[in-house]
Design a protein around this motif. Structure first.
Motif, short mmCIF file in Angstrom:
data_model
loop_
_atom_site.label_atom_id
_atom_site.label_comp_id
_atom_site.label_asym_id
_atom_site.label_seq_id
_atom_site.Cartn_x
_atom_site.Cartn_y
_atom_site.Cartn_z
N PHE A 110 -8.48 -46.72 -46.84
CA PHE A 110 -9.20 -45.54 -46.36
C PHE A 110 -9.67 -45.75 -44.93
CE2 PHE A 110 -13.15 -43.14 -45.80
CZ PHE A 110 -12.71 -41.86 -46.08
N GLN A 111 -10.12 -46.95 -44.60
CA GLN A 111 -10.59 -47.24 -43.24
C GLN A 111 -9.42 -47.37 -42.27
OE1 GLN A 111 -13.96 -46.37 -43.77
NE2 GLN A 111 -14.11 -47.77 -42.05
N MET A 112 -8.30 -47.92 -42.73
CA MET A 112 -7.15 -48.12 -41.83
C MET A 112 -6.30 -46.87 -41.66
SD MET A 112 -5.76 -52.00 -42.56
CE MET A 112 -5.59 -51.81 -44.32
N GLY A 113 -6.51 -45.88 -42.51
CA GLY A 113 -5.70 -44.67 -42.42
C GLY A 113 -4.49 -44.68 -43.32
N PHE A 114 -4.44 -45.61 -44.27
CA PHE A 114 -3.32 -45.68 -45.21
C PHE A 114 -3.59 -44.95 -46.51
CE2 PHE A 114 -1.73 -49.98 -43.40
CZ PHE A 114 -1.12 -49.30 -42.37
N VAL A 196 -16.41 -53.20 -41.79
CA VAL A 196 -17.34 -53.40 -40.67
C VAL A 196 -16.59 -53.38 -39.34
CG1 VAL A 196 -18.89 -55.06 -39.60
CG2 VAL A 196 -19.02 -54.64 -42.05
N ALA A 197 -15.45 -54.08 -39.29
CA ALA A 197 -14.70 -54.13 -38.03
C ALA A 197 -14.23 -52.74 -37.61
CB ALA A 197 -13.51 -55.08 -38.19
N LEU A 198 -13.70 -51.97 -38.54
CA LEU A 198 -13.20 -50.64 -38.19
C LEU A 198 -14.35 -49.65 -37.95
CD1 LEU A 198 -10.09 -50.33 -40.50
CD2 LEU A 198 -10.28 -51.19 -38.17
N PHE A 199 -15.52 -49.93 -38.52
CA PHE A 199 -16.68 -49.10 -38.19
C PHE A 199 -17.04 -49.26 -36.72
CE2 PHE A 199 -21.32 -49.03 -37.61
CZ PHE A 199 -21.57 -47.69 -37.89
N SER A 227 -3.67 -51.91 -36.41
CA SER A 227 -3.44 -53.27 -35.91
C SER A 227 -4.60 -54.19 -36.26
CB SER A 227 -3.21 -53.24 -34.40
OG SER A 227 -2.12 -52.42 -34.06
N ILE A 228 -5.82 -53.73 -35.98
CA ILE A 228 -6.99 -54.56 -36.29
C ILE A 228 -7.13 -54.75 -37.80
CG2 ILE A 228 -9.51 -54.68 -36.14
CD1 ILE A 228 -9.33 -53.23 -33.47
N GLY A 229 -6.91 -53.68 -38.56
CA GLY A 229 -7.02 -53.77 -40.01
C GLY A 229 -6.02 -54.73 -40.61
N LEU A 230 -4.76 -54.69 -40.15
CA LEU A 230 -3.75 -55.60 -40.68
C LEU A 230 -4.04 -57.04 -40.30
CD1 LEU A 230 -0.46 -53.55 -40.16
CD2 LEU A 230 -1.69 -53.96 -42.29
#
Length: 260
Positions: A110-114, A196-199, A227-230
């Motif tokens: 959900f945060q990464m857009g997948f 947290v990182a994607l927030f 990219s950051i999420g993966l």
């Protein structure tokens, strides 16, 4: 008829052994039905049935006989229902661990857009997320690497001493709710680094849009967050064994505690 076969004691003993095996295979069937990897449709039904029959034949000799055998059909049916419920309760705790990991995967996607790329898992026939499917397969792999299936069989044998055959049990609803809540919290803990990182990525993008309105944030947001999420997901998978090992080790003990 030969004198040995004409002995009523022989038929009484044989009937008792068959009933004992039937009770054991019923509880074992409940365990294998809900145990991830063994009760899924990826394993053909004849193989699962054969495994349950052979395992019950190996377990039955070490199981203490019930104090009283059922005297009628309905009494036998009631005993088998209790045994099936006990087996289901033993295996469902392990499946809850897999569901907690799948919950973490859904939060990550959900945060990464997948979240819109869900597909149907052929093993469960349910929609799953990409990250949840990857982590779920890792959990099943660790189930067999850590010999949890052996420990669950030992817990099944021990369950016949904790919950003797024919003895009813009352599952504590609050204990089950508390256990499910703890597993969901562990799933949230697994997804927390990516969330947290994607927030912070969203916060930085929001600030950038105020200072540079000409930026095409919709086009930039997806590749940056993916990219950051993966990258963080790769680190999570690296540390995944240390996270999942305590849960798998405590699963047989917690399953027996539910039966108590």
């Amino acid at each position: 008829m030969p004198p040995v076969l004409d002995n009523p004691a022989l038929w009484t003993l044989t009937q008792g052994k068959v009933l004992l095996w039937l009770i054991v295979v019923t509880r074992l069937t409940g365990l294998m039905t809900t145990f991830p990897g063994l009760g899924q449709e990826r394993i053909p039904l004849p193989i699962r049935a054969s495994a349950a029959i052979l395992l019950s034949l190996a377990i039955a000799p070490v199981i203490p006989a019930p104090a009283r055998m059922p005297s009628g059909v309905w009494e036998l049916v009631g005993m088998l229902v209790i045994e099936l419920a006990a087996g289901l309760l033993l295996g469902v705790l392990v499946s809850w661990i897999v569901e907690a990991v799948a919950f973490a995967g859904q939060l990550m996607d959900f945060q990464m857009g997948f979240s819109f790329v869900q597909f149907i898992d052929p093993a469960t026939s349910h929609p799953v997320s990409i990250s949840g499917s990857i982590l779920g397969q890792l959990v099943i792999l660790f189930l067999f690497i850590s010999n949890l299936h052996h420990h669950m069989l030992l817990a099944l044998v021990e369950s016949f001493r904790i919950l003797p055959m024919g003895q009813g049990f009352s599952a504590a609803p609050m204990a089950i709710v508390l256990m499910v809540g703890q597993l969901l919290m562990r799933g949230l803990q697994l997804a927390f680094p990516i969330m947290v990182a994607l927030f912070f990525v969203d916060v930085i993008e929001g600030i950038s849009s105020k200072f540079m309105p000409q930026l095409q944030l919709i086009q930039l947001a997806f590749p940056i967050k993916i990219s950051i999420g993966l990258a963080i997901l790769g680190y999570v998978i690296r540390e995944f064994p240390a996270w999942i090992e305590p849960l798998l080790e405590s699963a047989p003990r917690e399953a027996l505690r539910l039966l108590r």
